[in-house]
Enzyme design. Structure first.
Site, PDB file in Angstrom:
ATOM      1  N   GLN A  43       0.840  -1.212   0.000  1.00 18.51           N
ATOM      2  CA  GLN A  43       0.000   0.000   0.000  1.00 18.51           C
ATOM      3  C   GLN A  43       0.868   1.252   0.000  1.00 18.51           C
ATOM      4  OE1 GLN A  43      -2.760   0.413   3.321  1.00 18.51           O
ATOM      5  NE2 GLN A  43      -3.969   1.942   2.227  1.00 18.51           N
ATOM      6  N   HIS A  77      -8.822   1.903  -1.260  1.00 22.16           N
ATOM      7  CA  HIS A  77      -9.138   1.841  -2.689  1.00 22.16           C
ATOM      8  C   HIS A  77      -9.006   0.419  -3.193  1.00 22.16           C
ATOM      9  CE1 HIS A  77      -4.860   2.645  -2.129  1.00 22.16           C
ATOM     10  NE2 HIS A  77      -4.651   1.937  -3.226  1.00 22.16           N
TER      11      HIS A  77
END
Ligand code: 5GP
Length: 145
Positions: free
Chosen positions: A101, A107
């Site tokens: 990440q 998301h």
């Protein structure tokens, strides 16, 4: 950044939601937004976010915004399939730096895959041509049902 931390409203996706940064938009409704990834791991790589939830990752997300963002992820994945006719579609999501990440606003990645074509580098490949992203966004948006 680890799994734990405070949501930063200055993150790049929050800026995109506020219109402070440009993006090639694919789909938007009252709650969610889908736009092209500028460092695509394959042509047609789309990101889906909730616009107002301040969850940094999946573990922090409340039920209602999670349902909204997953519905949009499915809707856009179907449109990606119709527009680009990939052999497969990877839906990916990372939680914490050690997982890969890099942006701490939850998301989902929608990545079209072709048989025998390796996945591009994550968040570190070349930046895509904005004109190409705009054209892909238009083609995918035209298939949203
Ligand atoms: P993560 O690494 O957090 O799972 O995914 C973040 C994604 O955001 C990466 O795939 C990266 O390419 C993408 N990204 C980073 N900066 C920007 C930006 O300014 N605009 C867009 N559209 N995507 C970005």
């Amino acid at each position: 950044m680890s799994l734990d931390g405070t949501y930063d409203p200055a993150n790049i996706f929050a800026k995109i939601v506020r219109g402070e940064m440009p993006s090639a938009k694919v789909y938007e409704d009252a709650d969610t937004l889908a736009f092209m990834d500028v460092f695509p791991q394959a042509p047609g790589h789309v990101l889906v976010i909730h616009k107002s939830a301040t969850a940094r990752n999946l573990l922090e997300m409340e039920d209602a915004p999670l349902q909204a963002v997953m519905r949009t992820t499915q809707k856009v994945a179907r449109a990606v399939r119709a527009a680009l006719k990939p052999d497969a579609i990877a839906v990916m999501q990372f939680n914490g730096a050690a997982s890969g990440q890099t942006v701490y606003h939850l998301h989902f990645h929608i990545i079209p895959r072709q048989e025998g074509v390796p996945l591009g580098r994550h968040a570190s490949g070349g930046m895509a041509d904005p004109k190409v992203l705009a054209e892909q966004a238009r083609a995918i948006a035209a298939e949203i049902r």
